[in-house]
Design an enzyme around this catalytic site. Structure first.
Site, PDB file in Angstrom:
ATOM      1  N   TYR A   4      22.910  -9.949  26.900  1.00 40.06           N
ATOM      2  CA  TYR A   4      24.253 -10.462  26.664  1.00 40.06           C
ATOM      3  C   TYR A   4      24.897  -9.685  25.536  1.00 40.06           C
ATOM      4  CZ  TYR A   4      22.100 -14.497  29.002  1.00 40.06           C
ATOM      5  OH  TYR A   4      21.422 -15.304  29.874  1.00 40.06           O
ATOM      6  N   LYS A  53      19.047  -9.854  33.676  1.00 39.07           N
ATOM      7  CA  LYS A  53      19.903 -11.017  33.895  1.00 39.07           C
ATOM      8  C   LYS A  53      21.161 -10.831  33.069  1.00 39.07           C
ATOM      9  CE  LYS A  53      20.049 -16.011  32.928  1.00 39.07           C
ATOM     10  NZ  LYS A  53      19.546 -17.036  31.986  1.00 39.07           N
ATOM     11  N   GLY A  77      19.614 -22.434  35.823  1.00 33.97           N
ATOM     12  CA  GLY A  77      18.935 -23.463  35.046  1.00 33.97           C
ATOM     13  C   GLY A  77      19.614 -24.815  35.160  1.00 33.97           C
TER      14      GLY A  77
END
Lengths: 311, 311, 311, 311, 311
Positions: A178, A209, A268
């Site tokens: 990120y 991811k 999630g």
């Protein structure tokens, strides 16, 4: 259905010669023999503290950490990503789950305005390898890098080292990347997401991811296609984000894979904030798309319980 | 009385195979065969310097550090938590006490306004293991984490590593987790306490010591019930706080266990600031509740010396 | 005269079993068989640079570093505390001196207003052990901790680790503990001095060197009695401070021991800033009080050369 | 001529017993059998970047790094101080030179106003020892400490550790000690220079290189005498400073040794900024004073080529 | 054509005796038997994120990371510089390429105004050596140092250590040295570039990559000649910079070598932002100049496809 054979698994050159079969085993397990990754993200117990697990709009079952293991056990997932401690304390009762040990974490208490983010390693890899060698079904590792943080150098050093050591031992690695920090003004800028994906490749990750890009023009899935290509042989999977309704969620996922070139998903909250039964059905609906190239309609049928899905 | 059998002890998967019996031994010792923990906290000799041990309202006996060992020896406790140095210098005369070595500490001199808290490791685990292997009755370790501190990452790294190594050697671990730092505005917010408890679980701790939550509505014990559930298989124990009268203290403790789902207590000042005789009786009263499910009335009778308590 | 037998030496539990006799040897040597410590502090060559060794009011002999060794050799001391380098370069000519290697140091150039104090380790313990194993008469180690400094955590970590390793090897350890830093407004506050003494105990030190407390009421020696008790089994010794006349100095020392419960002294400038002959006589006068329970009158006779003192 | 015998070399106690002869060899080589040190400083290639090697007033030959080796080879020096890389790349062609490997360095780009100075280690000592063991004529090490810098603690730790390890292996060590940092207002204050010299002794160095003191009254050489005495058994050598004419330079050097008690010199720019022939003659003139107690007149004759000098 | 024999390769003294032939092999491979280096820089996938690989003016092929390997494979290069992860994931399909593993990297997100630059190590050298020992064609390493950064000391320590270890193992090392940081006002000042080149030599690098100097008078190539001489036995190569037309680029390169004394080039964007065919031809044109002393006219003919070039 995107199945692959063991021969088709590209074994990285940093896998030790005597661990090549182990790597292929782990890659096949994690991707359920498809080359695609369905990652059930359970690391937010630490990252978001209890806010994601208890409160309005969240099924009461989610406050018990065992909920996560019950879902992973009864649903259809590639890997369950969780901190080592969770695996150590519950894993004996859920031995069939494919565990991806999330190696670093941080809470959400200190904001970026106060200090750029750094996510600390929770233990040395040796301890994870010891658990694996003692029979725990650990197939890989996860690590979060905040590119653009003032602590970027520490995280890329730890990530690179982790990947080299994990590969040498036959484990796969997923990087959460990120862009974040005072220097980052648009975390979901498509060029930045593509850059993050490429950085994961340079570090040698098997999967990266990322958050879905937010382009100023065109769709997110179209922008994602650039990032997926920039990631090269590092498979890109998209973070699921906060809970939305199933139809929207599954449509986005389908687009990410079939327009955006993603090779999987990482989900999630969208799963675990639901009751056990509903959560299990959602994992199956997701896996129908990710692992079996189902269309959205069929996936919704699975989610609604009109159809079952297994591998 | 909440007794458990050796078979009922859940051995974490990071305990080395040849150390499983040792872990069960230590768990049974620490919980006196009940699964519940009565922790006598003696680490504040360092944390609070001499302010907790000498002065108005404190029995003069408390200024001699041996007071702590006499209480632990003559009273009824699960473990005595103290820094390694204390155990090294007095332990030979008190060999039956179950020691829980507190691995890190900080003084209270530098306040949070000046710098976010970090509690430094006082030595490598190897030295504690060496003492254990030479026959000192060390059953476990303690470590303090300040979640939300700018040094959070260092502490969670050290805590996670410590737990992995301690479990591998058959020791149990108690984490003291306190949200603290410039980013933390309400240290006893129920959601934060529940998050802290869950974080300890993710790190793999056997027990977590937290402060009692202060909810804006409902009782502290009710709020604690959420945290206890969020802690899952990591047993939650509450810090005792500053000295209050025995009746109030024991009533709170009973509620923490029977309403709040706590599986023990961690008490320091409330015990050691009293004379030896009174302190010994208080440990027995506490243990009557924690380890034998006594009601408050019986516990007060024990404290008042009208009834004895032993295991 | 406070003699002790070898059996009376309390060997800490972190001394390795096969090093217990070595520890007793070193303890008996350092305390000259009395259990009390007369420490000749020679580490200020680094700490205060040359200001303590050359200039007005200082005997010219003090500018030659060998002056320190001559005093230790010809006088009566328990240990000579000095940095490893000094011992390495002069020790061969003074093999009978009991050396206590001061493991860390800092100069006085950077003040607390600029930066909180940290005193850095000058080498790994291995090198000191190697010298000891090659026959140098090293009986123990010293280390300075500034409690309340922003670097407190580093120093207590290093101190705790050093003590554990030193004890394992049969060496004794003296901690110099001074509360100092921007957070410390009254370095000689009695409660703070008592806290510092207790902290040394928690770290496992054999002796702690503190500054004499400055109480707002009562005498310094009375306040010291609280600290001595708080130090428990860690023997408390007082720093000597700057040079004062011998009568005042010896009276203070006598009070520190007989009122304040100190078990020794640590003196530097008061000794070495004098001519060799006078310095030697002062070590004997000090030792007469510390090691042989002489009264001030007799100690002054020794200092004045009217009487000799030896052990 | 100040010759010494092997027996007169004082071997520090941290030299490993089986390395005592090696230490004596290295000490005799470095001092050319005199106990005095003529150090040719070539580390400024890094410290001052190219400013000392190219430009107005500098002989063009000096831009080629090999110039330094040619001077060391053809002139008369005790040791050539240079970074490990220089020795690795040129040493094979100049095998007779006594190399003193400068272990740390910094450039002059970041000034003290921006940040206090720290000079980083350029590699672990193991690599230097490996080169020595493979036959490279390395007789010792150099390390720079900036006393009074906010990074003082790191540098004294590294210096102390380096000396202990180097001595254990039979190498000699020269410390460059300069008081520098925001806390230092007068870098050449005589008391500070004497303190720096004493600090080097406490660290165990064989020689210390300091800047010539600038007293407010009396000569620099007189002030130096105090520092030389304060350095004790650590031989003091003076830095040469920027280029001045040979007569002035040689007169200063003679005074430093015969008035100031220095036991050698450390000279760089004054030598290498000249043509090869002139530079070679200057090394001989310096060595005539330092190593053979020549007077200034004779040294000037050597420099002018009217007389040769060799050992 | 500047060919050299194996005997002419100067093996640094830090190459382990049993690795001298390996070093010569690697040096000859990297320089294609010429002593000159043609370095194809592919590390900017991380350094510049995706901005150098996708967008206006960049051939779409460049977004696929495999493009870089195809160019290296089909073109004529000395080495392909890339992060370890890239080599691990693609190297099996391109086994003939000479890989130079870039050991550290940073993204361009945090600017110098926010924080001085530091480029973090991406893994320990052991992992690169393991890959080499398992048959991957790794001939050397690269590392970036930002001289003048507040983190300079960390980078020179890592660079020096890396060179020592790499040489010991027979690998060559190229340092990227860029003066950068708040203290550096003119990054391309000729004296600074020459200083950077000399610093690389002091660290022991085989080659140093610098930016072309920008003199206030005279040409860049003339200024480069000073730097090349200052680099001594460390071969200087110039960074290629952003994409310019081929004629300009090749003329600059010819001048750098024949006027500026450079012994090679390091080129990235100018090559890979083109289509595969054009990029391949550019590598050949560059190599014609660098490795075969072709003139610009012939190199342009190669670039235009009018003539082929191979070694």
């Amino acid at each position: 259905m995107p199945t692959i054979t063991r021969d088709q698994v590209r074994v990285p050159l940093d896998v030790a010669p005597d661990m090549r079969e182990t790597y292929v085993d782990n890659f096949m397990k994690a991707t359920r023999g498809t080359g695609r990754l369905m990652l059930f993200a359970c690391d937010q117990k630490f990252e978001h503290l209890n806010g994601d697990f208890y409160g309005e709009g969240i099924d009461p079952a989610d406050n018990d950490p065992e909920h996560l293991f019950r879902i992973a056990d009864q649903g259809v997932c590639g890997v369950m990503a969780a901190q080592r401690g969770l695996v150590a304390l519950y894993g004996a009762d859920y031995p069939q789950v494919n565990y991806l040990v999330k190696m670093n974490s941080k809470t959400n208490l200190v904001g970026t305005a106060q200090e750029d983010p750094y996510s600390g390693l929770l233990c040395d890899l040796d301890h994870v390898l010891a658990m694996r060698d003692n029979g725990v079904n650990i197939v890989g590792l996860g690590y979060t890098v905040y590119l653009g943080s003032e602590y970027e150098s520490t995280m890329i050093s730890e990530a690179g080292e982790l990947i080299a050591r994990a590969h040498a031992e036959g484990l796969i690695v997923v990087l959460w990347i990120y862009p974040r920090g005072k220097a980052v003004t648009a975390e979901k800028d498509p060029a930045l997401i593509a850059g993050a994906a490429g950085a994961a490749l340079c570090l040698g990750a098997d999967f990266v991811k990322v958050n879905p890009p937010k382009p100023t023009e065109g769709t997110s899935a179209e922008a994602l296609a650039v990032a997926s290509q920039a990631a090269g042989r590092c498979g890109l999977v998209c973070a699921g984000g906060s809970t939305v309704d199933a139809a929207t969620f599954l449509t986005q996922l389908h687009d990410q894979i079939h327009v955006g070139g993603a090779c999987g998903n990482a989900t999630g909250r969208n799963i675990h904030q639901r009751s056990l039964d509903e959560a299990v059905r959602l994992t199956k609906a997701i896996s129908a798309i990710t692992l079996a190239d189902a269309d959205v309609e069929r996936a919704l049928a699975v989610f609604n319980g009109d159809e079952d899905f297994s591998l």
